[in-house]
Motif scaffolding. Sequence first.
Motif, PDB file in Angstrom:
ATOM      1  N   LEU A  88      -1.779  -5.243   3.669  1.00 53.31           N
ATOM      2  CA  LEU A  88      -2.846  -5.419   4.652  1.00 53.31           C
ATOM      3  C   LEU A  88      -4.227  -5.131   4.068  1.00 53.31           C
ATOM      4  CD1 LEU A  88      -1.073  -3.901   7.766  1.00 53.31           C
ATOM      5  CD2 LEU A  88      -1.505  -6.332   7.278  1.00 53.31           C
ATOM      6  N   LEU A  89      -4.265  -4.370   3.002  1.00 49.25           N
ATOM      7  CA  LEU A  89      -5.542  -4.136   2.319  1.00 49.25           C
ATOM      8  C   LEU A  89      -6.133  -5.463   1.866  1.00 49.25           C
ATOM      9  CD1 LEU A  89      -7.412  -1.830   1.131  1.00 49.25           C
ATOM     10  CD2 LEU A  89      -6.111  -2.123  -0.978  1.00 49.25           C
ATOM     11  N   TRP A  90      -5.273  -6.357   1.371  1.00 50.80           N
ATOM     12  CA  TRP A  90      -5.725  -7.629   0.800  1.00 50.80           C
ATOM     13  C   TRP A  90      -5.516  -8.815   1.727  1.00 50.80           C
ATOM     14  CZ3 TRP A  90      -8.917  -6.463  -2.675  1.00 50.80           C
ATOM     15  CH2 TRP A  90      -8.714  -5.350  -3.481  1.00 50.80           C
ATOM     16  N   SER A  91      -4.818  -8.624   2.826  1.00 53.01           N
ATOM     17  CA  SER A  91      -4.585  -9.719   3.767  1.00 53.01           C
ATOM     18  C   SER A  91      -4.601  -9.153   5.184  1.00 53.01           C
ATOM     19  CB  SER A  91      -3.245 -10.396   3.462  1.00 53.01           C
ATOM     20  OG  SER A  91      -3.068 -11.521   4.295  1.00 53.01           O
ATOM     21  N   TRP A  92      -5.775  -8.842   5.664  1.00 51.72           N
ATOM     22  CA  TRP A  92      -5.925  -8.156   6.940  1.00 51.72           C
ATOM     23  C   TRP A  92      -5.977  -9.132   8.105  1.00 51.72           C
ATOM     24  CZ3 TRP A  92      -5.009  -3.945   9.313  1.00 51.72           C
ATOM     25  CH2 TRP A  92      -5.570  -3.702  10.562  1.00 51.72           C
ATOM     26  N   HIS A  93      -5.457  -8.690   9.237  1.00 51.15           N
ATOM     27  CA  HIS A  93      -5.658  -9.348  10.515  1.00 51.15           C
ATOM     28  C   HIS A  93      -5.705  -8.254  11.572  1.00 51.15           C
ATOM     29  CE1 HIS A  93      -5.187 -11.794  14.084  1.00 51.15           C
ATOM     30  NE2 HIS A  93      -5.558 -12.827  13.332  1.00 51.15           N
ATOM     31  N   ASP A  94      -6.617  -8.414  12.539  1.00 51.51           N
ATOM     32  CA  ASP A  94      -6.789  -7.380  13.567  1.00 51.51           C
ATOM     33  C   ASP A  94      -5.537  -7.130  14.398  1.00 51.51           C
ATOM     34  OD1 ASP A  94      -9.382  -6.774  12.829  1.00 51.51           O
ATOM     35  OD2 ASP A  94     -10.308  -8.078  14.326  1.00 51.51           O
ATOM     36  N   ASP A  95      -4.604  -8.069  14.419  1.00 53.50           N
ATOM     37  CA  ASP A  95      -3.351  -7.846  15.149  1.00 53.50           C
ATOM     38  C   ASP A  95      -2.575  -6.651  14.588  1.00 53.50           C
ATOM     39  OD1 ASP A  95      -3.887 -10.009  16.759  1.00 53.50           O
ATOM     40  OD2 ASP A  95      -2.415 -11.339  15.816  1.00 53.50           O
ATOM     41  N   ALA A  96      -2.856  -6.283  13.346  1.00 55.43           N
ATOM     42  CA  ALA A  96      -2.133  -5.188  12.701  1.00 55.43           C
ATOM     43  C   ALA A  96      -2.729  -3.813  13.014  1.00 55.43           C
ATOM     44  CB  ALA A  96      -2.098  -5.402  11.187  1.00 55.43           C
ATOM     45  N   LEU A  97      -3.768  -3.763  13.825  1.00 61.01           N
ATOM     46  CA  LEU A  97      -4.424  -2.488  14.131  1.00 61.01           C
ATOM     47  C   LEU A  97      -3.471  -1.435  14.706  1.00 61.01           C
ATOM     48  CD1 LEU A  97      -7.239  -1.207  13.888  1.00 61.01           C
ATOM     49  CD2 LEU A  97      -7.657  -1.948  16.225  1.00 61.01           C
ATOM     50  N   PRO A  98      -2.601  -1.767  15.659  1.00 57.26           N
ATOM     51  CA  PRO A  98      -1.694  -0.724  16.186  1.00 57.26           C
ATOM     52  C   PRO A  98      -0.759  -0.145  15.112  1.00 57.26           C
ATOM     53  CG  PRO A  98      -1.704  -2.635  17.638  1.00 57.26           C
ATOM     54  CD  PRO A  98      -2.451  -3.029  16.396  1.00 57.26           C
ATOM     55  N   GLU A  99      -0.247  -1.011  14.248  1.00 56.98           N
ATOM     56  CA  GLU A  99       0.657  -0.537  13.204  1.00 56.98           C
ATOM     57  C   GLU A  99      -0.097   0.310  12.173  1.00 56.98           C
ATOM     58  OE1 GLU A  99       2.436  -4.012  15.174  1.00 56.98           O
ATOM     59  OE2 GLU A  99       0.476  -3.712  14.286  1.00 56.98           O
ATOM     60  N   LEU A 100      -1.335  -0.066  11.882  1.00 55.81           N
ATOM     61  CA  LEU A 100      -2.118   0.729  10.939  1.00 55.81           C
ATOM     62  C   LEU A 100      -2.447   2.093  11.544  1.00 55.81           C
ATOM     63  CD1 LEU A 100      -3.206   0.448   8.063  1.00 55.81           C
ATOM     64  CD2 LEU A 100      -5.433  -0.048   9.090  1.00 55.81           C
ATOM     65  N   ARG A 101      -2.727   2.118  12.823  1.00 48.98           N
ATOM     66  CA  ARG A 101      -2.969   3.399  13.513  1.00 48.98           C
ATOM     67  C   ARG A 101      -1.734   4.297  13.375  1.00 48.98           C
ATOM     68  NH1 ARG A 101      -6.555   4.889  17.303  1.00 48.98           N
ATOM     69  NH2 ARG A 101      -7.177   2.742  17.696  1.00 48.98           N
ATOM     70  N   THR A 102      -0.562   3.715  13.573  1.00 47.50           N
ATOM     71  CA  THR A 102       0.691   4.460  13.413  1.00 47.50           C
ATOM     72  C   THR A 102       0.840   4.951  11.978  1.00 47.50           C
ATOM     73  OG1 THR A 102       1.766   3.227  15.192  1.00 47.50           O
ATOM     74  CG2 THR A 102       3.207   4.283  13.579  1.00 47.50           C
ATOM     75  N   ALA A 103       0.478   4.119  11.013  1.00 46.67           N
ATOM     76  CA  ALA A 103       0.597   4.492   9.597  1.00 46.67           C
ATOM     77  C   ALA A 103      -0.281   5.692   9.252  1.00 46.67           C
ATOM     78  CB  ALA A 103       0.250   3.309   8.707  1.00 46.67           C
ATOM     79  N   LEU A 104      -1.363   5.883   9.965  1.00 47.16           N
ATOM     80  CA  LEU A 104      -2.238   7.033   9.708  1.00 47.16           C
ATOM     81  C   LEU A 104      -1.576   8.359  10.072  1.00 47.16           C
ATOM     82  CD1 LEU A 104      -5.650   5.573  10.920  1.00 47.16           C
ATOM     83  CD2 LEU A 104      -5.023   6.140   8.554  1.00 47.16           C
ATOM     84  N   THR A 105      -0.461   8.287  10.795  1.00 44.05           N
ATOM     85  CA  THR A 105       0.277   9.511  11.156  1.00 44.05           C
ATOM     86  C   THR A 105       1.663   9.546  10.507  1.00 44.05           C
ATOM     87  OG1 THR A 105       1.186   8.515  13.172  1.00 44.05           O
ATOM     88  CG2 THR A 105      -0.937   9.676  13.373  1.00 44.05           C
ATOM     89  N   ASP A 106       1.884   8.687   9.522  1.00 40.70           N
ATOM     90  CA  ASP A 106       3.178   8.618   8.847  1.00 40.70           C
ATOM     91  C   ASP A 106       3.554   9.969   8.236  1.00 40.70           C
ATOM     92  OD1 ASP A 106       5.038   6.162   7.776  1.00 40.70           O
ATOM     93  OD2 ASP A 106       5.033   7.839   6.350  1.00 40.70           O
ATOM     94  N   ASP A 107       4.834  10.220   8.109  1.00 39.36           N
ATOM     95  CA  ASP A 107       5.314  11.470   7.506  1.00 39.36           C
ATOM     96  C   ASP A 107       4.960  11.574   6.028  1.00 39.36           C
ATOM     97  OD1 ASP A 107       6.426  12.322   9.887  1.00 39.36           O
ATOM     98  OD2 ASP A 107       8.443  11.636   9.386  1.00 39.36           O
ATOM     99  N   HIS A 108       4.824  10.436   5.351  1.00 43.26           N
ATOM    100  CA  HIS A 108       4.562  10.485   3.914  1.00 43.26           C
ATOM    101  C   HIS A 108       3.083  10.278   3.612  1.00 43.26           C
ATOM    102  CE1 HIS A 108       4.885  10.007  -0.377  1.00 43.26           C
ATOM    103  NE2 HIS A 108       6.064  10.613  -0.253  1.00 43.26           N
ATOM    104  N   TRP A 109       2.565  11.117   2.732  1.00 42.07           N
ATOM    105  CA  TRP A 109       1.135  11.086   2.429  1.00 42.07           C
ATOM    106  C   TRP A 109       0.687   9.776   1.803  1.00 42.07           C
ATOM    107  CZ3 TRP A 109      -0.775  10.379  -2.456  1.00 42.07           C
ATOM    108  CH2 TRP A 109       0.073  10.626  -3.535  1.00 42.07           C
ATOM    109  N   ARG A 110       1.527   9.125   1.009  1.00 40.04           N
ATOM    110  CA  ARG A 110       1.104   7.863   0.369  1.00 40.04           C
ATOM    111  C   ARG A 110       0.816   6.776   1.412  1.00 40.04           C
ATOM    112  NH1 ARG A 110       1.524   7.649  -5.173  1.00 40.04           N
ATOM    113  NH2 ARG A 110       2.928   9.149  -6.135  1.00 40.04           N
ATOM    114  N   VAL A 111       1.581   6.760   2.472  1.00 37.82           N
ATOM    115  CA  VAL A 111       1.365   5.781   3.538  1.00 37.82           C
ATOM    116  C   VAL A 111       0.053   6.094   4.252  1.00 37.82           C
ATOM    117  CG1 VAL A 111       2.315   4.741   5.636  1.00 37.82           C
ATOM    118  CG2 VAL A 111       3.859   5.490   3.797  1.00 37.82           C
ATOM    119  N   ARG A 112      -0.178   7.370   4.574  1.00 34.19           N
ATOM    120  CA  ARG A 112      -1.428   7.753   5.244  1.00 34.19           C
ATOM    121  C   ARG A 112      -2.634   7.427   4.368  1.00 34.19           C
ATOM    122  NH1 ARG A 112       1.605  12.433   5.826  1.00 34.19           N
ATOM    123  NH2 ARG A 112       0.125  13.691   4.638  1.00 34.19           N
ATOM    124  N   GLU A 113      -2.522   7.709   3.078  1.00 35.15           N
ATOM    125  CA  GLU A 113      -3.625   7.425   2.162  1.00 35.15           C
ATOM    126  C   GLU A 113      -3.933   5.925   2.122  1.00 35.15           C
ATOM    127  OE1 GLU A 113      -4.850   7.993  -2.538  1.00 35.15           O
ATOM    128  OE2 GLU A 113      -2.727   7.763  -1.993  1.00 35.15           O
TER     129      GLU A 113
END
Length: 146
Positions: A76-101
């Motif tokens: 998604l860094l290189w192929s973004w679409h606003d439809d992915a906003l909810p999933e990216l919000r979820t990724a910001l709270t992921d258990d693994h730090w690499r995903v959050r980063e």
Amino acid sequence: MGSSDRPLPRTLVDRACARWGRPAVVDGCRRLLLGESPDRAGLVDLVRMLGAPLADHELARDPESYWFRTWAARGLLWSWHDDALPELRTALTDDHWRVREMAAKVAARHRLDDLLEPLDALRVDPNARVRAAAARAVDRIVAADP
């Protein structure tokens, strides 16, 4: 290409988009970010493309690997679409730090001001790399506001 002649992540994402189309890549990344198993979701080929050359190792080692979510966020860094906003919000709270980063990097690159609140919360994350990525994201988004 890098010094080892491996394609750069952006090149891998571009190749995936050329092969399956940008909407399918974004959809696959969204599903992976939510933790769908590449095997069960039919996303093994996408994981192989996004995670080259480590994907086959991870697919065999751990069918629920955090790397799949990390590579999906990088997609998604290189192929973004606003439809992915909810999933990216979820990724910001992921258990693994690499995903959050990586999610914070996506938010910064695309200046996703809808994510300012969760990004601000990550500025006190236990992991220093997440804290730094979140701080950069907040700074970039705030600087872009008119």
